[in-house]
Design a protein around this motif. Structure first.
Motif, PDB file in Angstrom:
ATOM      1  N   VAL A 169      50.424  15.501  41.080  1.00  0.00           N
ATOM      2  CA  VAL A 169      51.474  16.115  40.249  1.00  0.00           C
ATOM      3  C   VAL A 169      51.119  17.577  40.000  1.00  0.00           C
ATOM      4  O   VAL A 169      49.975  17.980  40.167  1.00  0.00           O
ATOM      5  CB  VAL A 169      51.610  15.407  38.877  1.00  0.00           C
ATOM      6  CG1 VAL A 169      52.331  14.088  39.001  1.00  0.00           C
ATOM      7  CG2 VAL A 169      50.257  15.209  38.206  1.00  0.00           C
ATOM      8  N   HIS A 226      57.864  18.726  32.573  1.00  0.00           N
ATOM      9  CA  HIS A 226      56.900  17.648  32.842  1.00  0.00           C
ATOM     10  C   HIS A 226      57.615  16.350  33.221  1.00  0.00           C
ATOM     11  O   HIS A 226      57.008  15.465  33.798  1.00  0.00           O
ATOM     12  CB  HIS A 226      55.995  17.417  31.632  1.00  0.00           C
ATOM     13  CG  HIS A 226      56.700  17.537  30.314  1.00  0.00           C
ATOM     14  ND1 HIS A 226      57.146  18.740  29.825  1.00  0.00           N
ATOM     15  CD2 HIS A 226      57.084  16.614  29.421  1.00  0.00           C
ATOM     16  CE1 HIS A 226      57.736  18.551  28.668  1.00  0.00           C
ATOM     17  NE2 HIS A 226      57.728  17.274  28.402  1.00  0.00           N
ATOM     18  N   SER A 240      44.985  10.374  39.904  1.00  0.00           N
ATOM     19  CA  SER A 240      45.998  11.442  39.829  1.00  0.00           C
ATOM     20  C   SER A 240      45.332  12.763  40.164  1.00  0.00           C
ATOM     21  O   SER A 240      44.178  12.986  39.802  1.00  0.00           O
ATOM     22  CB  SER A 240      46.592  11.537  38.423  1.00  0.00           C
ATOM     23  OG  SER A 240      47.242  10.344  38.081  1.00  0.00           O
ATOM     24  N   SER A 282      51.132  20.738  31.707  1.00  0.00           N
ATOM     25  CA  SER A 282      49.912  20.369  32.439  1.00  0.00           C
ATOM     26  C   SER A 282      49.078  19.400  31.619  1.00  0.00           C
ATOM     27  O   SER A 282      48.551  18.420  32.145  1.00  0.00           O
ATOM     28  CB  SER A 282      49.033  21.591  32.714  1.00  0.00           C
ATOM     29  OG  SER A 282      49.765  22.598  33.321  1.00  0.00           O
ATOM     30  N   ARG A 297      57.151  10.784  38.706  1.00  0.00           N
ATOM     31  CA  ARG A 297      56.370  10.486  39.907  1.00  0.00           C
ATOM     32  C   ARG A 297      55.218   9.530  39.602  1.00  0.00           C
ATOM     33  O   ARG A 297      54.664   8.914  40.489  1.00  0.00           O
ATOM     34  CB  ARG A 297      55.828  11.789  40.524  1.00  0.00           C
ATOM     35  CG  ARG A 297      56.951  12.785  40.822  1.00  0.00           C
ATOM     36  CD  ARG A 297      56.501  13.970  41.648  1.00  0.00           C
ATOM     37  NE  ARG A 297      56.124  13.538  42.959  1.00  0.00           N
ATOM     38  CZ  ARG A 297      54.884  13.493  43.421  1.00  0.00           C
ATOM     39  NH1 ARG A 297      53.895  13.890  42.670  1.00  0.00           N
ATOM     40  NH2 ARG A 297      54.638  13.062  44.624  1.00  0.00           N
ATOM     41  N   MET A 298      54.876   9.439  38.331  1.00  0.00           N
ATOM     42  CA  MET A 298      53.797   8.516  37.939  1.00  0.00           C
ATOM     43  C   MET A 298      54.371   7.181  37.440  1.00  0.00           C
ATOM     44  O   MET A 298      53.631   6.347  36.930  1.00  0.00           O
ATOM     45  CB  MET A 298      52.932   9.169  36.856  1.00  0.00           C
ATOM     46  CG  MET A 298      52.302  10.468  37.327  1.00  0.00           C
ATOM     47  SD  MET A 298      51.357  11.311  36.037  1.00  0.00           S
ATOM     48  CE  MET A 298      49.847  10.361  36.063  1.00  0.00           C
ATOM     49  N   GLU A 332      57.695  15.220  36.864  1.00  0.00           N
ATOM     50  CA  GLU A 332      56.336  14.880  37.301  1.00  0.00           C
ATOM     51  C   GLU A 332      55.907  13.537  36.720  1.00  0.00           C
ATOM     52  O   GLU A 332      55.276  12.731  37.399  1.00  0.00           O
ATOM     53  CB  GLU A 332      55.356  15.995  36.902  1.00  0.00           C
ATOM     54  CG  GLU A 332      55.681  17.353  37.494  1.00  0.00           C
ATOM     55  CD  GLU A 332      55.648  17.373  39.022  1.00  0.00           C
ATOM     56  OE1 GLU A 332      54.634  16.968  39.603  1.00  0.00           O
ATOM     57  OE2 GLU A 332      56.668  17.782  39.622  1.00  0.00           O
ATOM     58  N   LEU A 380      50.307  15.897  31.775  1.00  0.00           N
ATOM     59  CA  LEU A 380      50.037  15.200  33.039  1.00  0.00           C
ATOM     60  C   LEU A 380      48.590  14.715  33.083  1.00  0.00           C
ATOM     61  O   LEU A 380      48.311  13.627  33.600  1.00  0.00           O
ATOM     62  CB  LEU A 380      50.339  16.125  34.221  1.00  0.00           C
ATOM     63  CG  LEU A 380      51.808  16.566  34.301  1.00  0.00           C
ATOM     64  CD1 LEU A 380      52.013  17.543  35.440  1.00  0.00           C
ATOM     65  CD2 LEU A 380      52.735  15.363  34.439  1.00  0.00           C
ATOM     66  N   VAL A 394      46.012  16.643  39.437  1.00  0.00           N
ATOM     67  CA  VAL A 394      46.863  17.602  38.729  1.00  0.00           C
ATOM     68  C   VAL A 394      46.620  18.977  39.335  1.00  0.00           C
ATOM     69  O   VAL A 394      45.506  19.509  39.261  1.00  0.00           O
ATOM     70  CB  VAL A 394      46.596  17.599  37.210  1.00  0.00           C
ATOM     71  CG1 VAL A 394      47.565  18.528  36.500  1.00  0.00           C
ATOM     72  CG2 VAL A 394      46.710  16.183  36.657  1.00  0.00           C
TER      73      VAL A 394
END
Ligand code: EPU
Length: 421
Positions: free
Chosen positions: A368, A337, A390, A376, A343-344, A340, A379, A392
């Motif tokens: 993501v 995670h 976002s 998951s 990326r946020m 990912e 995220l 997912v």
């Protein structure tokens, strides 16, 4: 492929009920193999993994059903007539917990052929301890063509000292020992509530098991077991995930249908972050503080902080004040995670089995995807807090272990929806 779209911002408020525990339902469904007749289970979560376990049992020749309408939480497994004692690669590769049929099959039918699970996204995850345990009870074990073949005329009681604490390993060997001739002593067992729950079910079926929930389990084997009716205990990891959802959105949420004693380590950590956590008999209220504080966490076996909550707690730490050190001690590769979350906008550095998380003021929404279930979930949690939208992706991972998560979060005020492919 379905995806989840979440717009961060809303503060979660209200009440939400937790579903039955995936990791209790899976071994309990497998344990139906130990008796002739129909077992009936209530509070069984409607999850992809549960469907897979029912399919594994169905391909062997068991009758399986999920009821509908008001009884949609009920699953039945009927064992009757000849059983083909094999779990094929196609099913085991989609869910490694399929290996839980190994112990029951060899104990009851004298033969099992189960595909070796292989590695998975979070680690190598060998099953050597399952095999060591079954061998100690007298099973003959061969590995051929990617399959474990186990045979035994009748298992006999024995002593097993697990080298590694393993949840499904303890469960597999405990199920096998329930029908072995004589007494078995299992040492260095997993103490998870799901192991205790399985023992409760086996004892209802007529087994004689003591000590489940501690590190030594003693089993007096019996000649036969009978089918059972049982309601599965609540999912402590789903509960913990919803508690973090309250915390990360600055919310105030009452999580119901939980056993607070199963969540002690999570409750203590959330309190350290500044949350007010109030457990009652069957519910936990989480009220977030104005500013969250960073906390260090080490995952360990139960009753320590669960590895299945590590990714969710990390999401929370990305927006806490200070620096958190998160050590993953159970699985060698459970930080997928992290890239990912980067990326946020999260600030996380990985050093071996440790992640150092420096809290940032804001996360920003991004597309993501994750490669395992709890990643998951983390995220989605980050998305609840991030500015903007976002997306997912690959949420079939989420569907393996969370029942209607987006509906439950929406009920608390989240701006979240599933978009069908
Ligand atoms: N291990 C061995 N040899 C074995 C068995 C395990 O070396 O024969 C090692 C594993 O590689 C791992 C450690 O022991 O490093 C612990 O693994 P364990 O066997 O306890 O995990 P598991 O039984 O395969 C269950 C849960 C997991 C959860 C772990 C740890 C089920 C169906 N699965 O897996 O749940 O993370 O225990 O608590 O009960 C999840 O729900 O997301 C999930 C992954």
């Amino acid at each position: 492929m379905d995806k989840i779209i979440v717009k961060g911002g809303p503060r979660l408020e209200g009440e939400v009920a937790v579903s039955g525990a995936k990791n209790a339902a899976l071994p309990i469904l497998a344990s139906a193999l130990l008796a002739d007749g129909k077992s009936v289970y209530r509070n069984v979560p409607d999850l992809a993994d549960v469907k897979t376990m029912l399919k594994v049992l169905g391909t062997m020749g068991c009758g399986t059903a999920r009821l509908t309408g008001e009884q949609a939480d009920v699953c039945e497994v009927e064992v009757h007539g000849p059983i083909h004692p094999e779990a094929p690669y196609d099913l085991v590769k989609t869910m490694r917990a399929s290996v839980l049929v190994l112990g029951p099959l060899v104990a009851r039918f004298g033969r099992a052929r189960v595909s070796m699970p292989g590695g998975c996204a979070i680690g190598a995850r060998p099953i050597d301890q399952h095999l060591k345990g079954l061998k100690a009870l007298g099973a003959d074990i061969h590995l051929t063509e990617g399959y474990v073949e186990a045979t035994a005329k009748r298992l006999t009681g024995g002593t097993v000292n697990f080298d590694v604490i393993t949840v499904t390993g303890t469960e597999n060997v405990m199920m096998a020992a329930a029908l072995a001739r004589g007494r078995s002593v299992l040492e260095n067992c997993a103490r998870e509530p799901e192991v205790e729950e399985l023992a409760r079910v086996l004892n209802k079926m007529g087994a004689r098991i003591e000590g489940a929930g501690t590190s030594v389990i003693t089993i007096e084997g019996v000649e036969a077991l009978k089918p059972v009716e049982h309601a599965i205990l609540p999912d402590r990891i789903e509960a913990g995930t919803l508690m973090v959802a309250a915390a990360i959105t600055g919310g105030d949420v009452l999580v119901t249908h939980v056993v607070p004693e199963h969540l002690e380590a999570v409750i203590l950590k959330l309190r350290e972050t500044g949350c007010t956590v109030s457990p009652e008999a069957r519910s936990i209220r989480v009220k977030a503080p104005r500013v969250l504080h960073s906390v260090d966490v080490k995952t360990t076996e139960h009753p320590g902080f669960p590895t299945d909550m590590q990714a969710q707690l990390m999401a929370l730490m990305t927006v806490a004040e200070g620096t958190a050190v998160i050590s993953e001690r159970i699985f060698e590769n459970r930080f997928m995670h992290v890239p990912e979350l980067h990326r946020m906008g999260a600030d996380i550095t990985i050093e071996g089995h440790t992640a150092v998380v420096k809290g940032v003021r804001t996360l920003s929404g991004a597309p993501v995807m994750a490669t395992d279930l709890r990643a998951s979930a983390s995220l989605v949690l980050a998305g609840l807090r991030a500015e903007g939208k976002s997306e997912v992706q690959r949420i079939y991972h989420l569907d393996r272990g969370y029942e209607r998560l987006e509906q439950k979060l929406r009920g608390l005020g989240a701006d979240i929806q599933r978009v069908k492919a």
